[in-house]
Design a protein around this motif. Structure first.
Motif, mmCIF file in Angstrom:
data_model
loop_
_atom_site.group_PDB
_atom_site.id
_atom_site.type_symbol
_atom_site.label_atom_id
_atom_site.label_comp_id
_atom_site.label_asym_id
_atom_site.label_seq_id
_atom_site.Cartn_x
_atom_site.Cartn_y
_atom_site.Cartn_z
ATOM 1 N N GLU A 197 0.827 -1.204 0.000
ATOM 2 C CA GLU A 197 0.000 0.000 0.000
ATOM 3 C C GLU A 197 0.864 1.259 0.000
ATOM 4 N N PRO A 198 0.384 2.339 -0.642
ATOM 5 C CA PRO A 198 1.134 3.615 -0.585
ATOM 6 C C PRO A 198 1.129 4.172 0.832
ATOM 7 N N SER A 199 2.167 4.895 1.171
ATOM 8 C CA SER A 199 2.324 5.393 2.542
ATOM 9 C C SER A 199 1.489 6.630 2.832
ATOM 10 N N GLY A 200 1.124 7.373 1.818
ATOM 11 C CA GLY A 200 0.367 8.592 2.051
ATOM 12 C C GLY A 200 1.278 9.748 2.434
ATOM 13 N N ASN A 201 0.681 10.817 2.898
ATOM 14 C CA ASN A 201 1.436 12.023 3.230
ATOM 15 C C ASN A 201 2.153 11.873 4.570
ATOM 16 N N LYS A 202 3.360 12.380 4.629
ATOM 17 C CA LYS A 202 4.165 12.309 5.845
ATOM 18 C C LYS A 202 3.732 13.382 6.830
ATOM 19 N N LYS A 203 3.633 13.004 8.112
ATOM 20 C CA LYS A 203 3.291 13.948 9.170
ATOM 21 C C LYS A 203 4.556 14.578 9.749
ATOM 22 N N PRO A 204 4.451 15.798 10.247
ATOM 23 C CA PRO A 204 5.587 16.371 10.988
ATOM 24 C C PRO A 204 5.860 15.536 12.240
#
Length: 345
Positions: free
Chosen positions: A200-207
């Motif tokens: 699965e794609p990881s998606g957007n990275k969080k701070p």
């Protein structure tokens, strides 16, 4: 030839899997890794609690015998490679450094353990953020819970062994009491899940939260000063069982998990701190019992060698010492189930 030499497992590391376990972990890990095939597209880092005088070779040899992974004890500076398993060496913490290479240290114990699970989970959360899969398996107490909270706060995926499937359910239960795990399932179902998660794609990275970075730096010994610990919480009227220093209550886990740190790096959940306090109390009481018995024996000897008021005074003090002996012995030998739970490990 150059491309072929690299091989499938030499591809760029995109995601990482970290596993923490304690009692019952040997069989659990063997069962989990046995579901995974050659060419697995992630490195796996494992912390299993062990005493300082063991080698960890039983698990190492068992995983290598399965033949699908290259399994080794972690060494500082080693590059993470897909299809490799890295085990924490005895009496050392295993972490991932800022360059996404392996870091092995002999830093302060966390949750009375070295290796401890939380430093690995926290370091992986800082370096891989939402591309980390954290797994908590069977074990006592709650090492790994704070690390799973860090993984969750950094956008990673949290997988917990179903407590009904765990030989020792404390560790999985404590995680589930603190966070909403992404998956809670028996070990037999984890292999297919890991393949699904890796695809699965990881998606957007969080701070990455600053407090998690601070604790990561403390564990790697880059930062271990009073301002750093002060930024995590307030001082409390407890002493560190590891070094005797002042403790700070960590207020940054965003949940009900009580944790404490000293400025030298020792860290405790409230449960592990209570365990250490209970052990210290018991050690102190046994010492007091021995000293009172020695005092009574000396006073009895003095009473026999003296006459008159001196003999009477010595005997009276011997009798008083016996009263203290009986009281301490009654406490030590009582069936105190709460105390027994405190010192479970």
């Amino acid at each position: 030839m150059q491309k072929s030499a690299k091989g499938t497992n030499q591809q760029k590391v995109d995601k990482v899997i970290v596993i923490g376990t304690s009692a019952g972990g040997l069989n659990a890990i063997i069962k989990l890794i046995g579901q995974l095939k050659k060419g697995f597209q992630a490195p796996i880092l494992i912390v299993q609690h062990m005493s300082a005088d063991t080698t960890g070779n039983i698990l190492l040899n068992a995983l290598n015998e399965q033949g699908n992974f290259i399994c080794k004890h972690a060494t500082t500076g080693a590059k993470l490679i897909n299809g490799h398993i890295y085990l924490a060496p005895s009496d050392h913490h295993l972490m991932i450094d800022k360059d996404k290479k392996i870091l092995v240290t002999k830093g302060a114990q966390e949750n009375k353990s070295r290796p401890a699970i939380d430093p690995l989970f926290r370091s992986a959360a800082v370096t891989f953020a939402n591309r980390i899969i954290g797994i908590t398996l069977t074990g006592y107490l709650d090492d790994g819970t704070s690390g799973m909270i860090a993984i969750k706060r950094c956008g990673g995926t949290c997988v917990v062994q179903d407590p009904n499937d765990a030989e020792y359910p404390d560790m999985p239960k404590n995680v589930l009491n603190q966070i909403k795990a992404d998956y809670c399932l028996p070990i037999a179902e984890m292999g297919p899940l890991l393949y699904k998660l890796l695809s699965e794609p990881s998606g957007n990275k969080k701070p990455i939260p600053k407090d998690i970075i601070t604790e990561y730096k403390i564990a790697t010994r880059v930062l271990s000063d009073l301002p750093a610990v002060n930024s995590l919480g307030d001082q409390v009227p407890f002493n560190c069982p590891g070094c005797g220093g002042v403790l700070w209550k960590v207020d940054k886990d965003k949940g009900s998990l009580l944790r404490y740190r000293c400025h030298t790096g020792h860290a405790y959940t409230s449960k592990s701190l209570l365990t250490e306090q209970t052990k210290k109390i018991e050690e102190t009481m046994w010492t007091a019992l021995r000293m009172f018995e020695e005092r009574k024996n000396l006073l009895t000897t003095m009473a026999k060698s003296q006459t008159g008021a001196a003999a009477k005074s010595a005997m009276e003090r011997a009798v008083l010492s016996q009263i203290h002996i009986d009281r301490i012995r009654a406490i030590l030998l009582s069936d105190d189930k709460d105390a027994a739970n405190d010192i479970a490990s």
